[in-house]
Scaffold this motif. Sequence first.
Motif, PDB file in Angstrom:
ATOM      1  N   ALA A  93       0.852  -1.180   0.000  1.00  0.00           N
ATOM      2  CA  ALA A  93       0.000   0.000   0.000  1.00  0.00           C
ATOM      3  C   ALA A  93       0.888   1.229   0.000  1.00  0.00           C
ATOM      4  CB  ALA A  93      -0.918   0.000   1.219  1.00  0.00           C
ATOM      5  N   GLY A  94       0.750   2.038  -1.036  1.00  0.00           N
ATOM      6  CA  GLY A  94       1.530   3.262  -1.156  1.00  0.00           C
ATOM      7  C   GLY A  94       0.645   4.473  -0.947  1.00  0.00           C
ATOM      8  N   PHE A  95       1.104   5.384  -0.119  1.00  0.00           N
ATOM      9  CA  PHE A  95       0.375   6.612   0.193  1.00  0.00           C
ATOM     10  C   PHE A  95       1.183   7.778  -0.371  1.00  0.00           C
ATOM     11  CE2 PHE A  95      -0.519   3.377   3.295  1.00  0.00           C
ATOM     12  CZ  PHE A  95      -1.894   3.430   3.442  1.00  0.00           C
ATOM     13  N   GLU A  96       0.561   8.612  -1.205  1.00  0.00           N
ATOM     14  CA  GLU A  96       1.263   9.688  -1.899  1.00  0.00           C
ATOM     15  C   GLU A  96       0.818  11.059  -1.411  1.00  0.00           C
ATOM     16  OE1 GLU A  96       0.713   9.414  -6.126  1.00  0.00           O
ATOM     17  OE2 GLU A  96       1.087   7.256  -6.155  1.00  0.00           O
ATOM     18  N   ARG A 144      -8.462  -2.827  -5.890  1.00  0.00           N
ATOM     19  CA  ARG A 144      -9.351  -1.673  -5.714  1.00  0.00           C
ATOM     20  C   ARG A 144     -10.074  -1.744  -4.371  1.00  0.00           C
ATOM     21  NH1 ARG A 144     -14.249  -0.992  -9.666  1.00  0.00           N
ATOM     22  NH2 ARG A 144     -15.053  -2.580  -8.253  1.00  0.00           N
ATOM     23  N   TRP A 145     -10.565  -2.915  -4.008  1.00  0.00           N
ATOM     24  CA  TRP A 145     -11.291  -3.070  -2.749  1.00  0.00           C
ATOM     25  C   TRP A 145     -10.405  -2.669  -1.567  1.00  0.00           C
ATOM     26  CZ3 TRP A 145     -10.909  -5.708   1.822  1.00  0.00           C
ATOM     27  CH2 TRP A 145     -12.066  -5.787   2.609  1.00  0.00           C
ATOM     28  N   GLU A 190      -2.197   3.877  -3.600  1.00  0.00           N
ATOM     29  CA  GLU A 190      -2.031   2.840  -4.604  1.00  0.00           C
ATOM     30  C   GLU A 190      -1.796   1.510  -3.907  1.00  0.00           C
ATOM     31  OE1 GLU A 190       0.226   1.808  -8.755  1.00  0.00           O
ATOM     32  OE2 GLU A 190       1.216   3.203  -7.398  1.00  0.00           O
ATOM     33  N   VAL A 191      -2.528   0.495  -4.348  1.00  0.00           N
ATOM     34  CA  VAL A 191      -2.393  -0.845  -3.784  1.00  0.00           C
ATOM     35  C   VAL A 191      -1.932  -1.790  -4.888  1.00  0.00           C
ATOM     36  CG1 VAL A 191      -3.634  -2.787  -2.753  1.00  0.00           C
ATOM     37  CG2 VAL A 191      -4.099  -0.452  -1.982  1.00  0.00           C
ATOM     38  N   VAL A 192      -0.900  -2.551  -4.578  1.00  0.00           N
ATOM     39  CA  VAL A 192      -0.373  -3.564  -5.486  1.00  0.00           C
ATOM     40  C   VAL A 192      -0.575  -4.925  -4.820  1.00  0.00           C
ATOM     41  CG1 VAL A 192       1.669  -4.442  -6.683  1.00  0.00           C
ATOM     42  CG2 VAL A 192       1.382  -1.963  -6.349  1.00  0.00           C
ATOM     43  N   LEU A 193      -1.204  -5.843  -5.532  1.00  0.00           N
ATOM     44  CA  LEU A 193      -1.337  -7.228  -5.075  1.00  0.00           C
ATOM     45  C   LEU A 193      -0.439  -8.083  -5.948  1.00  0.00           C
ATOM     46  CD1 LEU A 193      -3.923  -6.095  -3.667  1.00  0.00           C
ATOM     47  CD2 LEU A 193      -4.905  -8.344  -4.037  1.00  0.00           C
ATOM     48  N   ARG A 194       0.573  -8.670  -5.334  1.00  0.00           N
ATOM     49  CA  ARG A 194       1.506  -9.544  -6.053  1.00  0.00           C
ATOM     50  C   ARG A 194       1.075 -10.982  -5.802  1.00  0.00           C
ATOM     51  NH1 ARG A 194       5.685  -6.501  -7.931  1.00  0.00           N
ATOM     52  NH2 ARG A 194       5.904  -4.456  -6.941  1.00  0.00           N
ATOM     53  N   SER A 212      -2.473  -3.706  -9.834  1.00  0.00           N
ATOM     54  CA  SER A 212      -2.528  -2.580  -8.914  1.00  0.00           C
ATOM     55  C   SER A 212      -3.729  -1.701  -9.220  1.00  0.00           C
ATOM     56  CB  SER A 212      -1.239  -1.750  -8.987  1.00  0.00           C
ATOM     57  OG  SER A 212      -1.102  -1.147 -10.261  1.00  0.00           O
ATOM     58  N   PHE A 213      -4.056  -0.886  -8.246  1.00  0.00           N
ATOM     59  CA  PHE A 213      -5.115   0.113  -8.402  1.00  0.00           C
ATOM     60  C   PHE A 213      -4.665   1.369  -7.690  1.00  0.00           C
ATOM     61  CE2 PHE A 213      -8.953   2.346  -7.027  1.00  0.00           C
ATOM     62  CZ  PHE A 213      -9.590   2.511  -8.254  1.00  0.00           C
TER      63      PHE A 213
END
Length: 127
Positions: free
Chosen positions: A36-39, A89-90, A108-112, A120-121
């Motif tokens: 989870a990235g916070f910008e 997204r959820w 931004e969320v990345v699911l690997r 990602s979303f």
Amino acid sequence: MFTLTVRDHLMVAHSLPDPFFGPAQGLHGATFVVEAGFERAGLDEHNVVLDIGAATEALSAVLGRLSYRNLDEVEEFAGVLTTTEYLARWVAERLVESVDTTGLSAVEVVLREHPDAWASFRLALPA
């Protein structure tokens, strides 16, 4: 632009009941590494994007709602194809509900799902 990223993991079971998904139509397990990235454009008065502890706790709490569950049995997902993209997204939407977004421009969320495959979303936030 500054970004703070925290990571956790999520283990679920689910099915994707559509011929498009081939063998994944049947019930199977999935383990995701979740980032989870916070910008934000500038740092806050504490010279951070967001407190790392708060970000970590928020991600853990959001993932805890699904961890070790069969998503096919989660009422919120009834009739939904719980693809990696959909889940990204959820998670992003739940994180925005869980943290103070003051000053943040996006999450931004990345699911690997695999070292060679991820989705990602990025959820832009109003200024």
